[in-house]
Design a protein around this motif. Structure first.
Motif, PDB file in Angstrom:
ATOM      1  N   PRO A 179     -31.670  12.933 -17.886  1.00 58.60           N
ATOM      2  CA  PRO A 179     -32.379  14.101 -17.350  1.00 58.60           C
ATOM      3  C   PRO A 179     -31.492  15.350 -17.358  1.00 58.60           C
ATOM      4  O   PRO A 179     -30.318  15.293 -16.993  1.00 58.60           O
ATOM      5  CB  PRO A 179     -32.717  13.681 -15.921  1.00 58.60           C
ATOM      6  N   GLY A 237     -40.912  12.694 -14.839  1.00 54.87           N
ATOM      7  CA  GLY A 237     -41.414  14.067 -14.882  1.00 54.87           C
ATOM      8  C   GLY A 237     -41.943  14.528 -13.537  1.00 54.87           C
ATOM      9  O   GLY A 237     -41.648  15.641 -13.075  1.00 54.87           O
ATOM     10  N   SER A 241     -40.336  17.471 -10.956  1.00 54.47           N
ATOM     11  CA  SER A 241     -41.136  18.547 -10.356  1.00 54.47           C
ATOM     12  C   SER A 241     -40.987  18.562  -8.842  1.00 54.47           C
ATOM     13  O   SER A 241     -40.900  19.621  -8.218  1.00 54.47           O
ATOM     14  CB  SER A 241     -42.618  18.375 -10.730  1.00 54.47           C
TER      15      SER A 241
END
Length: 294
Positions: A179, A237, A241
């Motif tokens: 990431p 994902g 967020s």
């Protein structure tokens, strides 16, 4: 004396295992053996967790109080998985280089338990040693990938690493299936666009790209492993967020903010530590202008 003697009760020659209300002896023995085996397995698991934690603590730098530098403040949060069987090979590094730059890295070896931690130790020390050459992050990951492919059979790992130059405030970085960092700036937050880079141990034919971003005083850079953002109930994902939103909501990166307290609030805001994976979070807060090159 000569009267009729009272009759004795009839002898009970039934098997005690089948007497009404009595647990069969065989059943009791099985239950006792099963209980002892369960206790032994529990004790072995607890001992393995103690050994695993002790080994990892001996390998990794102590994630204690923040490190104050003339140009930045660095803090780490490292939370082991709640389950002993899930303790993994997450690692981090923040080390000054001979040329004055700061080397920053976070990585994660696949698997769990002692094998993952042993491989993590090899990769962490290898990458730190390679970083002293001053080579660019993409080349560092290329060399590290060669090590995984040639010396660590059936192993894969992810990593993100970079150099922060206090003279130019330039953060130059590369990633291997990991990431991308999150940048918190002036009340907003976003994940950096990642350069190309495949998982370590996957192939030797694809190069590792390099990206850079110029940091500003007051910026906060968050580098982390997937244990921070991934859960059974959400993918990476969605987790990223959530981190971006929480970084803004908790006031991370704002002027005068308490970095250590902010990281604790961030972990709490996203649901606390991951019970099934280690969580590693490396935060770099840029605090000063630093000398600028013309």
């Amino acid at each position: 004396m000569g009267g009729t003697r009272p009759a004795l009760p009839p002898a009970d020659d039934r098997d005690p295992d089948t007497a009404p209300g009595a647990a069969p002896v065989g059943t009791l023995m099985v239950q006792d053996i099963g209980g002892r085996r369960w206790a032994e397995r529990r004790e072995r698991a607890a001992e393995e967790r103690r050994v695993t934690l002790a080994l990892r603590e001996a390998i990794l730098p102590e994630p204690g109080a923040s490190i104050d530098l003339p140009y930045a403040r660095i803090a780490v949060r490292y939370v082991p998985a709640g389950l002993a069987s899930s303790l993994g090979g997450d690692w981090y590094d923040a080390a000054p280089l001979p040329d004055g730059r700061m080397f920053l890295a976070v990585g994660d070896v696949s698997g769990h338990g002692l094998p993952a931690i042993a491989e993590m130790a090899q990769l962490r020390h290898a990458l730190l040693g390679l970083s002293m050459t001053g080579a660019c992050p993409g080349m560092l990951l290329t060399w590290l990938n060669t090590l995984v492919l040639t010396r660590l059979d059936d192993t894969t790992a992810t990593a993100v690493c970079g150099h922060f130059d206090p003279a130019t405030r330039l953060f130059t970085w590369a990633q291997a299936g990991h990431p991308a960092p999150i940048l918190v700036r002036r009340g907003g937050a976003r994940q950096l666009g990642a350069p190309r880079g495949v998982v370590l141990g996957a192939t030797s034919s694809l190069p590792y790209g390099v990206a850079d971003v110029r940091l500003e005083p007051g910026d906060l850079l968050l580098m982390f492993t997937d244990g921070l953002v991934e859960r059974r109930s959400r993918d990476i994902g969605a987790g990223v967020s959530l981190i971006v939103e929480a970084a803004v909501a908790t006031g991370l990166g704002s002027a005068g903010a308490d970095l250590d307290g902010g990281l604790d609030r961030l972990l709490e805001a996203i649901g606390g530590p991951n019970p099934e994976d280690d969580t590693c979070l490396l935060a770099v807060a840029v605090t000063g202008e630093g000398p600028r090159h013309p």
